[in-house]
Scaffold this motif. Structure first.
Motif, PDB file in Angstrom:
ATOM      1  N   ASP A   1       0.740  -1.232  -0.110  1.00 12.15           N
ATOM      2  CA  ASP A   1       0.042  -0.041   0.090  1.00 12.15           C
ATOM      3  C   ASP A   1       0.679   1.227  -0.095  1.00 12.15           C
ATOM      4  OD1 ASP A   1      -2.645   1.239   0.329  1.00 12.15           O
ATOM      5  OD2 ASP A   1      -1.822   1.945   2.087  1.00 12.15           O
ATOM      6  N   ALA A   2       1.828   1.177   0.732  1.00 14.33           N
ATOM      7  CA  ALA A   2       2.907   2.423   0.733  1.00 14.33           C
ATOM      8  C   ALA A   2       3.402   2.529  -0.544  1.00 14.33           C
ATOM      9  CB  ALA A   2       3.994   2.164   2.047  1.00 14.33           C
ATOM     10  N   VAL A   3       3.911   1.432  -1.305  1.00 14.23           N
ATOM     11  CA  VAL A   3       4.433   1.950  -2.477  1.00 14.23           C
ATOM     12  C   VAL A   3       3.612   2.326  -3.448  1.00 14.23           C
ATOM     13  CG1 VAL A   3       5.881   0.869  -4.192  1.00 14.23           C
ATOM     14  CG2 VAL A   3       6.307   0.276  -1.918  1.00 14.23           C
ATOM     15  N   LEU A   4       2.391   1.735  -3.517  1.00 16.41           N
ATOM     16  CA  LEU A   4       1.223   1.994  -4.529  1.00 16.41           C
ATOM     17  C   LEU A   4       0.843   3.475  -4.435  1.00 16.41           C
ATOM     18  CD1 LEU A   4      -0.654  -1.302  -5.021  1.00 16.41           C
ATOM     19  CD2 LEU A   4       1.193  -0.112  -6.692  1.00 16.41           C
ATOM     20  N   THR A   5       0.885   4.103  -3.100  1.00 14.19           N
ATOM     21  CA  THR A   5       0.234   5.072  -2.862  1.00 14.19           C
ATOM     22  C   THR A   5       1.122   6.402  -3.273  1.00 14.19           C
ATOM     23  OG1 THR A   5      -1.136   4.334  -0.847  1.00 14.19           O
ATOM     24  CG2 THR A   5      -0.642   6.665  -0.999  1.00 14.19           C
ATOM     25  N   ALA A   6       2.518   6.069  -2.947  1.00 15.57           N
ATOM     26  CA  ALA A   6       3.396   6.845  -3.285  1.00 15.57           C
ATOM     27  C   ALA A   6       3.484   7.242  -4.848  1.00 15.57           C
ATOM     28  CB  ALA A   6       4.881   6.426  -2.958  1.00 15.57           C
ATOM     29  N   GLY A   7       3.398   5.912  -5.658  1.00 14.45           N
ATOM     30  CA  GLY A   7       3.412   6.059  -7.023  1.00 14.45           C
ATOM     31  C   GLY A   7       2.141   6.823  -7.776  1.00 14.45           C
ATOM     32  N   LYS A   8       1.008   6.701  -6.936  1.00 13.33           N
ATOM     33  CA  LYS A   8      -0.217   7.379  -7.400  1.00 13.33           C
ATOM     34  C   LYS A   8      -0.188   8.970  -7.346  1.00 13.33           C
ATOM     35  CE  LYS A   8      -3.121   3.087  -6.940  1.00 13.33           C
ATOM     36  NZ  LYS A   8      -4.099   2.604  -6.217  1.00 13.33           N
ATOM     37  N   ASP A   9       0.828   9.266  -6.383  1.00 13.25           N
ATOM     38  CA  ASP A   9       0.679  10.688  -6.028  1.00 13.25           C
ATOM     39  C   ASP A   9       1.604  11.442  -7.019  1.00 13.25           C
ATOM     40  OD1 ASP A   9       1.014  13.384  -4.956  1.00 13.25           O
ATOM     41  OD2 ASP A   9       1.828  12.674  -2.918  1.00 13.25           O
ATOM     42  N   PRO A  10       0.894  12.424  -7.519  1.00 15.00           N
ATOM     43  CA  PRO A  10       1.572  13.338  -8.612  1.00 15.00           C
ATOM     44  C   PRO A  10       2.927  13.967  -8.336  1.00 15.00           C
ATOM     45  CG  PRO A  10      -0.865  14.340  -8.409  1.00 15.00           C
ATOM     46  CD  PRO A  10      -0.511  12.932  -7.508  1.00 15.00           C
ATOM     47  N   LYS A  11       2.908  14.177  -6.849  1.00 13.72           N
ATOM     48  CA  LYS A  11       4.110  14.986  -6.613  1.00 13.72           C
ATOM     49  C   LYS A  11       5.234  14.053  -6.446  1.00 13.72           C
ATOM     50  CE  LYS A  11       1.206  18.510  -4.057  1.00 13.72           C
ATOM     51  NZ  LYS A  11       1.122  18.854  -2.643  1.00 13.72           N
ATOM     52  N   THR A  12       5.044  12.834  -6.192  1.00 18.98           N
ATOM     53  CA  THR A  12       6.195  11.815  -6.327  1.00 18.98           C
ATOM     54  C   THR A  12       6.547  11.621  -7.638  1.00 18.98           C
ATOM     55  OG1 THR A  12       5.229  10.658  -4.175  1.00 18.98           O
ATOM     56  CG2 THR A  12       6.652   9.432  -5.605  1.00 18.98           C
ATOM     57  N   HIS A  13       7.985  11.676  -7.865  1.00 17.39           N
ATOM     58  CA  HIS A  13       8.683  11.360  -9.021  1.00 17.39           C
ATOM     59  C   HIS A  13       9.486  10.032  -9.128  1.00 17.39           C
ATOM     60  CE1 HIS A  13       8.625  15.860 -10.393  1.00 17.39           C
ATOM     61  NE2 HIS A  13       7.398  15.327  -9.884  1.00 17.39           N
ATOM     62  N   VAL A  14       9.864   9.744  -7.810  1.00 13.19           N
ATOM     63  CA  VAL A  14      10.774   8.397  -7.597  1.00 13.19           C
ATOM     64  C   VAL A  14      10.400   8.001  -6.244  1.00 13.19           C
ATOM     65  CG1 VAL A  14      12.811   9.881  -7.202  1.00 13.19           C
ATOM     66  CG2 VAL A  14      12.923   7.283  -8.062  1.00 13.19           C
ATOM     67  N   VAL A  15      10.494   6.577  -5.940  1.00 13.23           N
ATOM     68  CA  VAL A  15      10.493   6.016  -4.579  1.00 13.23           C
ATOM     69  C   VAL A  15      11.771   5.313  -4.296  1.00 13.23           C
ATOM     70  CG1 VAL A  15       9.423   4.210  -3.421  1.00 13.23           C
ATOM     71  CG2 VAL A  15       8.100   5.675  -4.757  1.00 13.23           C
ATOM     72  N   ILE A  16      12.260   5.649  -3.028  1.00 16.52           N
ATOM     73  CA  ILE A  16      13.404   4.868  -2.500  1.00 16.52           C
ATOM     74  C   ILE A  16      12.769   3.990  -1.389  1.00 16.52           C
ATOM     75  CG2 ILE A  16      15.514   5.030  -1.137  1.00 16.52           C
ATOM     76  CD1 ILE A  16      16.041   7.933  -2.265  1.00 16.52           C
ATOM     77  N   LEU A  17      13.090   2.688  -1.643  1.00 21.16           N
ATOM     78  CA  LEU A  17      12.885   1.598  -0.402  1.00 21.16           C
ATOM     79  C   LEU A  17      13.965   1.065   0.230  1.00 21.16           C
ATOM     80  CD1 LEU A  17      10.599  -0.341   0.618  1.00 21.16           C
ATOM     81  CD2 LEU A  17      11.149  -1.930  -1.391  1.00 21.16           C
ATOM     82  N   ARG A  18      14.017   1.347   1.383  1.00 22.20           N
ATOM     83  CA  ARG A  18      15.182   1.191   2.368  1.00 22.20           C
ATOM     84  C   ARG A  18      14.651   0.420   3.567  1.00 22.20           C
ATOM     85  NH1 ARG A  18      15.645   4.229   6.451  1.00 22.20           N
ATOM     86  NH2 ARG A  18      17.928   3.771   6.517  1.00 22.20           N
ATOM     87  N   ALA A  19      15.575   0.114   4.490  1.00 22.97           N
ATOM     88  CA  ALA A  19      15.328  -0.301   5.669  1.00 22.97           C
ATOM     89  C   ALA A  19      16.163  -0.261   6.863  1.00 22.97           C
ATOM     90  CB  ALA A  19      15.318  -2.269   5.634  1.00 22.97           C
ATOM     91  N   GLU A  20      15.812  -0.033   8.004  1.00 20.15           N
ATOM     92  CA  GLU A  20      16.651   0.265   9.166  1.00 20.15           C
ATOM     93  C   GLU A  20      17.053  -1.256   9.898  1.00 20.15           C
ATOM     94  OE1 GLU A  20      17.679   2.930  10.562  1.00 20.15           O
ATOM     95  OE2 GLU A  20      16.548   4.231   9.559  1.00 20.15           O
ATOM     96  N   GLY A  21      18.144  -1.076  10.499  1.00 19.02           N
ATOM     97  CA  GLY A  21      18.678  -2.389  11.237  1.00 19.02           C
ATOM     98  C   GLY A  21      19.769  -3.105  10.585  1.00 19.02           C
ATOM     99  N   ARG A  22      19.768  -4.506  11.002  1.00 16.13           N
ATOM    100  CA  ARG A  22      20.910  -5.184  10.420  1.00 16.13           C
ATOM    101  C   ARG A  22      20.892  -5.666   8.896  1.00 16.13           C
ATOM    102  NH1 ARG A  22      19.631 -10.035  14.674  1.00 16.13           N
ATOM    103  NH2 ARG A  22      21.257 -11.226  13.165  1.00 16.13           N
ATOM    104  N   GLY A  23      19.503  -5.934   8.632  1.00 17.63           N
ATOM    105  CA  GLY A  23      19.452  -6.158   7.268  1.00 17.63           C
ATOM    106  C   GLY A  23      18.234  -5.652   6.384  1.00 17.63           C
TER     107      GLY A  23
END
Length: 253
Positions: A35-57
């Motif tokens: 949902d977070a990734v699709l919602t970001a892409g649908k927002d016309p203000k978003t031009h690109v998404v970075i997917l990252r993580a906290e922690g050990r891996g």
């Protein structure tokens, strides 16, 4: 903790995964990530998404302990549907998705990364599918997008890992950097994309998906069918129980 999203004036939305201790995601988290990734892409203000993580891996796949603590197949089905949704979301996101892989990326993590547009990794990152050691199948579809076909088969059957440096050699990882430089490196690429005309970039993402030689969603669904078969036969439970009890893979010895 959980799945969070932040956006800035440059048109970059960053989605962060944080499920200590190893980012093994419970079933609902996969849907939340989708949902977070699709919602970001649908927002016309978003031009690109970075997917990252906290922690050990970056990602340790599904939460096997959750699955084994649940009676029946409800948790298994939810995890499989959640993974399919999250992998598809990265692929179907209307703007390019950049993944920044820190440490380990195994199991479901391969599904996310294999469907991404740009991959950056820390110099200590490893990638692998331990599925056969857990009595399951899946994400060979996505591993095949990262390594040559015969290496994919070898890694799949043996449950071995491949390094970020090896993937950089194959060209599937764009850049390998020290862990403390990973976010900045991902941001640098994101900024290069974000300044482009988003109307063109969005059509470019759609066009590239349409000419993809592999239907990644159907291919992955076929793999999942064999996972369900192993579960119905009781084989998968044997392997997952062994892993939960000992932290090790079950062998024939």
């Amino acid at each position: 903790m959980g799945i969070t999203s932040t956006s800035d004036s440059a048109g970059i939305t960053t989605v962060t995964v944080d499920f200590p201790p190893v980012n093994a995601l419970p079933s609902q988290a996969w849907f939340d990530l989708a949902d977070a990734v699709l919602t970001a892409g649908k927002d016309p203000k978003t031009h690109v998404v970075i997917l990252r993580a906290e922690g050990r891996g970056f990602n340790a796949g599904v939460d096997i302990k959750e699955m084994q603590a649940t009676e029946g197949y409800e948790a298994l089905i939810a995890a499989n549907h959640g993974c399919a949704a999250a992998f598809a979301a990265v692929y179907d996101c209307e703007v390019p998705v950049i993944v920044a892989v820190n440490g380990f990326c195994v199991g479901g993590g391969i599904g996310l990364v294999g469907n991404a547009d740009v991959i950056l990794a820390s110099d200590d990152a490893i990638f692998g599918l331990p599925e056969v050691d857990r009595g399951a199948l899946g994400a060979a579809t996505h591993l095949a997008r990262l390594v040559p076909q015969h290496l994919m088969r070898t890694l799949y059957y043996t449950a071995q890992n491949v390094t970020a440096q090896q993937l950089e050699h194959f060209g599937s990882v764009y850049k390998v950097v020290p862990r403390d430089e990973l976010d900045a490196a991902a941001r640098e690429v994101a900024e290069m994309i974000a300044v482009k005309d988003t109307r063109v970039i969005r059509r470019a993402k759609e066009a590239i998906n349409r000419i993809d030689p592999v239907d990644v969603k159907t291919s992955y669904r076929i793999e999942q069918g064999f996972t369900f078969e192993l579960n119905l036969a009781g084989v998968a439970d044997e392997h997952r129980d062994e892993f939960v009890a000992t932290g090790k893979a079950r062998t024939n010895s």
